[in-house]
Design a protein around this motif. Structure first.
Motif, short mmCIF file in Angstrom:
data_model
loop_
_atom_site.label_atom_id
_atom_site.label_comp_id
_atom_site.label_asym_id
_atom_site.label_seq_id
_atom_site.Cartn_x
_atom_site.Cartn_y
_atom_site.Cartn_z
N ALA A 56 0.83 -1.20 0.00
CA ALA A 56 0.00 0.00 0.00
C ALA A 56 0.86 1.25 0.00
CB ALA A 56 -0.92 0.00 1.21
N THR A 59 2.49 1.67 -3.42
CA THR A 59 1.50 2.10 -4.40
C THR A 59 1.21 3.59 -4.29
OG1 THR A 59 0.47 -0.09 -4.34
CG2 THR A 59 -0.83 1.69 -5.28
N LEU A 151 -9.10 2.21 -7.19
CA LEU A 151 -8.14 1.77 -6.18
C LEU A 151 -7.09 2.84 -5.91
CD1 LEU A 151 -6.69 -0.49 -4.50
CD2 LEU A 151 -5.52 -1.11 -6.63
N ALA A 161 -7.65 -2.12 0.46
CA ALA A 161 -7.40 -3.27 -0.41
C ALA A 161 -6.44 -4.25 0.22
CB ALA A 161 -6.87 -2.78 -1.76
N SER A 162 -5.49 -3.74 1.01
CA SER A 162 -4.50 -4.63 1.63
C SER A 162 -5.10 -5.45 2.77
CB SER A 162 -3.32 -3.80 2.16
OG SER A 162 -3.72 -2.98 3.26
N TYR A 163 -6.28 -5.08 3.27
CA TYR A 163 -6.92 -5.83 4.35
C TYR A 163 -7.82 -6.95 3.82
CZ TYR A 163 -5.49 -2.73 8.15
OH TYR A 163 -4.76 -2.05 9.09
N ARG A 164 -8.02 -7.01 2.52
CA ARG A 164 -8.90 -8.03 1.97
C ARG A 164 -8.28 -9.41 2.14
NH1 ARG A 164 -11.18 -8.80 -4.20
NH2 ARG A 164 -13.31 -9.39 -3.63
N ASN A 168 -6.14 -8.73 -3.05
CA ASN A 168 -6.46 -7.30 -3.09
C ASN A 168 -7.62 -7.00 -4.03
OD1 ASN A 168 -4.44 -6.75 -1.30
ND2 ASN A 168 -3.00 -5.95 -2.82
N SER A 448 0.53 -6.83 -10.79
CA SER A 448 -0.19 -6.31 -9.63
C SER A 448 -0.12 -4.79 -9.65
CB SER A 448 0.45 -6.84 -8.34
OG SER A 448 1.76 -6.34 -8.19
N ASP A 558 -15.96 -7.98 2.50
CA ASP A 558 -15.83 -6.96 1.47
C ASP A 558 -16.81 -5.81 1.68
OD1 ASP A 558 -13.85 -8.42 0.27
OD2 ASP A 558 -15.10 -9.22 -1.34
#
Length: 619
Positions: A56, A59, A151, A161-164, A168, A448, A558
């Protein structure tokens, strides 16, 4: 509650309190929190700094570099250039500006998109004879709404997204909810909401904020002056206590020395182009013995000692003789490649809390601060002693070829005077091509998101859309440090069971709540938190709690993550909730309490629209 849980709750509580207190930078507070969990042993040493390599964080850094590359290529400025053709109707201006900034914010940093369009909004306001307050708040809120669509639109989405648990989120997985609330928000702001913005009437509406022509005067060093042969610094100090006067240029014969050094040696007959109000000018004349340059030198003895020139005479000399005052003043300023620009101080600027005298802007940066405005009004205090605030508008003077770079280095954003940096068609095509190639690689699953975006950032450096040095400068390192430090702290809350404990308490209070009610509770709770702390920090704190609650209630994870993402990005009710809100506060003349008038109904609309869409798509 275990001892470890008590410690992590105490650390988080103190951290949030310090965020709200806002006396320390938020990245410093985050590092203190990281050190606290390290010293107490809540996070193993080998994992303590893992946040700096978290996908994250990488990114976010890559997105900021790509955003600057798109700016340098002229992509966004080409879009902004078209906005000047939409006319003066407020509804149409609000619709167009919020739509464009929302679209840009979906793919570049939302603060960057706002900074690019702020000058356009201010120029449009003044052309229409209205205060910028009408357009700037809708513009800021549009940038927040647009960031929810993808995103990469805003750091909270990247964090969420990193907690999914099952991989991601994709680039456009946020689009169903983000597009829905963006369209609803823009429709509300355009049709009704802009009327809730304060009608701040000031003398800047329909004109420049600073009427420079009323303050510009030419002074001559007379024959036999004790200041001939001395330095400009000694002249100014001889007036005592550094008068409120700015020397814009020194004219010697046919030569013009712009932004002269304070150690410049003066000669008889030199003319100083100065900026000062009538009172300061009269005091300076009385104490230095300089003459008003317009006076007839042949008749000076007949006129008497001009040291006693009246304030009225000084005022007359300060006013351009042409009917078009503004144009005449501009011509006088631009000689010698000298340029005057209005600029706003960004929240992270190195000027915040400093004074022009302390920073030595003239000597170090060849930059004159001619005037300062706050809340839409020109400050009447001594310029060198004004302590700058984030959002102050400065009228600055510098060399045209270096002024833009100097302002960027100092963390200032040019406003209505700024010309659009239209890149060449080749650069625009390259910037667009690299960006879209990165997007295609992510959507097609070839790479990715972190890898594709880092590749895009490196490509922009290789093709010289952005230099390596500029790439580093484009990264907001305070946000990077915040994310890297808070990620381990958030994980500590999860590993110690603290998140599960909070979720259990919430479940006990509302065990009969429906899924819709739970999503509303999470979204609204995150929104309230993001209005007083950094939105990325809010996402990191709430995400583990939301996941634990979803696990207890058997709600799809989600769905709750989407609720957290929306809530973290929609901080509309205070100026401190997001940098975009803070950035427009001073140029718009807003007060702290102005934001909730438009922000509260907009928050309600976002909640009403977002929850059903989340239910439809993610449950």
């Amino acid at each position: 509650m275990s001892i470890e849980q008590g410690i992590v709750f105490a650390v988080l509580g103190i951290t949030l309190a310090m965020f709200v207190w806002n006396r320390l930078r938020f990245d410093v507070v985050a590092m203190l929190a990281l050190l606290a969990v390290a010293i107490t042993g809540l996070v193993p040493t080998e994992e303590l700094f893992a946040g700096f390599g978290h996908p994250a964080v990488i990114t976010v850094a890559a997105v900021l570099v790509i955003s600057q590359g798109l700016v340098n290529g002229g992509v966004v400025d080409n879009i902004a250039r078209l906005l000047g053709k939409i006319g003066h109707r407020p509804t149409l201006q609000v619709l167009t500006l919020t739509s464009v900034v929302a679209l840009c914010s979906g793919f570049i940093n939302n603060v960057g998109a706002l900074a690019l369009l702020m000058p356009v909004a201010i120029w449009m306001s003044r052309e229409a004879g209205r205060s910028p307050s009408l357009l700037l708040m809708p513009l800021a809120f549009g940038s927040l709404l647009g960031g929810t669509m993808t995103l990469i639109g805003t750091p909270p989405n990247i964090i969420i997204a990193s907690y999914r648990e099952s991989g991601n989120f994709g680039l456009f997985d946020f689009a169903p909810v983000g597009v829905a609330i963006t369209l609803a928000g823009i429709a509300f702001i355009t049709l009704i909401g802009w009327r809730f913005t304060p009608r701040r009437e000031d003398n800047s509406a329909g004109s420049k904020l600073f009427s420079v022509g009323e303050y510009v005067t030419e002074l001559r060093i007379p024959e036999d002056s004790p200041h001939a042969g001395g330095t400009l610094h000694s002249l100014i100090t001889s007036a005592g206590d550094e008068p409120d006067l700015v020397v814009l240029a020194l004219i010697r014969g046919e030569q013009r020395h712009a932004v002269p050094s304070t150690y410049k040696i003066m000669r008889e007959g030199d003319v100083l182009l100065v900026e000062a109000d009538t009172e300061s000018l009269q005091t300076f004349l009385d104490k230095t013995g300089l003459k008003l340059a317009h006076q007839d030198m042949d008749s000076k003895e007949a006129d008497g000692d001009s040291e006693g020139s009246s304030p009225e005479a000084a005022t007359e000399s300060a006013e351009p003789e042409s009917k078009d005052d503004e144009k005449t003043a501009s011509v006088r300023m631009e000689k010698g490649e000298l340029h005057l620009v209005e600029a706003v101080i960004a929240p992270e600027s190195s000027l915040v809390g400093q004074t022009a005298n302390r920073l030595k802007l003239r000597e170090r940066n060849q930059l004159n601060v001619v005037a300062v405005a706050r809340l839409g009004y020109r400050l009447k205090r001594r310029i060198g002693d004004i302590r700058f605030n984030a959002g102050d508008i400065l009228l600055v003077q510098g060399f045209e070829d270096s002024l833009a770079g100097t302002l960027a280095e100092l963390g200032c954003l040019p406003l209505a005077e700024r010309g659009l940096r239209l890149g060449s068609p080749r650069k625009t095509a390259m910037a667009s091509g690299i960006f879209f190639a990165s997007i295609v690689a992510i959507v097609a699953g070839l790479l990715s998101a972190p890898v594709a975006l880092v590749a895009g950032a490196v490509a922009m450096v290789l093709v010289k859309l952005i230099s390596a040095a500029e790439a580093y400068k484009s990264i907001d390192w305070s946000v990077i440090v915040l994310l890297a430090a808070m990620i381990p702290v958030g994980q500590a809350m999860e590993t110690t069971g603290g998140a599960g404990l909070i979720a259990a308490q919430m479940l006990a209070l509302g065990e009969n709540l429906s899924v819709v009610s739970v999503l509303v509770m999470i979204l609204v709770g995150t929104t309230l938190l993001s209005n007083v702390v950094n939105n990325a920090a809010a996402a990191i704190v709430v995400a583990p709690i939301a996941l634990s609650l979803a696990n207890e209630l058997q709600i799809p994870s989600d769905a709750v993550l989407m609720a957290v993402a929306v809530g973290a990005s929609c901080a509309f009710m205070t100026p401190i909730g997001h940098q975009s809100n803070a950035l427009v506060m001073e140029p718009g003349g807003y007060e702290f309490g102005d934001y909730w008038r438009l922000g509260l109904p907009l928050t309600a609309i976002v909640t009403v629209v977002a929850v059903p869409v989340i239910m439809l798509v993610w449950t």
